[in-house]
Scaffold this motif. Structure first.
Motif, PDB file in Angstrom:
ATOM      1  N   ILE A 119      -1.786 -13.515  -6.015  1.00 14.12           N
ATOM      2  CA  ILE A 119      -0.676 -12.561  -6.082  1.00 14.12           C
ATOM      3  C   ILE A 119       0.155 -12.868  -4.844  1.00 14.12           C
ATOM      4  CG2 ILE A 119       0.035 -10.144  -6.128  1.00 14.12           C
ATOM      5  CD1 ILE A 119      -2.801  -9.477  -7.187  1.00 14.12           C
ATOM      6  N   ARG A 120       1.328 -13.450  -5.040  1.00 12.76           N
ATOM      7  CA  ARG A 120       2.104 -13.975  -3.913  1.00 12.76           C
ATOM      8  C   ARG A 120       3.231 -13.052  -3.439  1.00 12.76           C
ATOM      9  NH1 ARG A 120       0.495 -18.957  -2.415  1.00 12.76           N
ATOM     10  NH2 ARG A 120      -0.552 -20.267  -3.955  1.00 12.76           N
ATOM     11  N   GLU A 121       3.532 -12.016  -4.195  1.00 16.77           N
ATOM     12  CA  GLU A 121       4.581 -11.069  -3.793  1.00 16.77           C
ATOM     13  C   GLU A 121       3.939  -9.732  -3.458  1.00 16.77           C
ATOM     14  OE1 GLU A 121       7.731 -11.832  -3.328  1.00 16.77           O
ATOM     15  OE2 GLU A 121       7.403 -13.887  -4.037  1.00 16.77           O
ATOM     16  N   PHE A 122       4.283  -9.191  -2.277  1.00 16.63           N
ATOM     17  CA  PHE A 122       3.664  -7.947  -1.818  1.00 16.63           C
ATOM     18  C   PHE A 122       3.938  -6.787  -2.776  1.00 16.63           C
ATOM     19  CE2 PHE A 122       3.320  -4.179   0.981  1.00 16.63           C
ATOM     20  CZ  PHE A 122       1.976  -4.312   1.317  1.00 16.63           C
ATOM     21  N   ASP A 123       5.156  -6.707  -3.325  1.00 21.85           N
ATOM     22  CA  ASP A 123       5.477  -5.634  -4.275  1.00 21.85           C
ATOM     23  C   ASP A 123       4.600  -5.729  -5.526  1.00 21.85           C
ATOM     24  OD1 ASP A 123       7.360  -4.519  -2.595  1.00 21.85           O
ATOM     25  OD2 ASP A 123       9.067  -5.456  -3.598  1.00 21.85           O
TER      26      ASP A 123
END
Length: 133
Positions: A119-123
């Motif tokens: 999961i590369r995007e914090f959101d």
């Protein structure tokens, strides 16, 4: 499971110390080993979470900070001892920052590389945590 520091057995000797990571040290089968080094001043590594993979980080040389986020709270752990490792379970966001000159970060992973596990995007990470609650 929450992130935790684990002491690595240390054998002290006048000729130098020796630390050993065996199957009893980390609570998973190691399927991948890699290390970070020559990280430029101000650079950051990590910045992702994993769906299935667990990691064990060790500062073999120098120091660095590991910022962890479980979806609710953030914490910071400084690694600077080659006889201490940080166990990071699945579903925890991690960022590695503030590398000292000459720092080497050893990573033992429970799985081989699989892009779909990241999961590369914090959101997106926060959304995934909210869907699990």
């Amino acid at each position: 499971m929450t992130p935790k520091l684990i002491q690595i057995p240390k054998i002290e000797d006048r000729r130098g110390n020796l630390s050993v990571i065996e199957k009893e040290t980390v609570p998973f089968e190691v399927k991948r080993v890699y290390y970070l080094y020559d990280v430029p001043a101000g650079a950051e590594r990590g910045g992702h979470a994993h769906k299935n993979l667990k990691q064990f980080l060790v500062a073999l040389s120098g120091s660095f900070d590991v910022f962890l986020h479980d979806g609710k709270q953030e914490s910071k752990i400084t690694l600077n001892k080659p006889y201490e490792g940080l166990l990071i379970p699945t579903g925890v966001w991690r960022e590695i920052k503030n590398f000292s000159s000459g720092a080497v970060c050893l990573v033992l992973a429970s799985e081989v590389f699989e892009e779909g596990d990241y999961i590369r995007e914090f959101d997106d990470f926060l959304k995934s945590k909210n869907n699990c609650v």
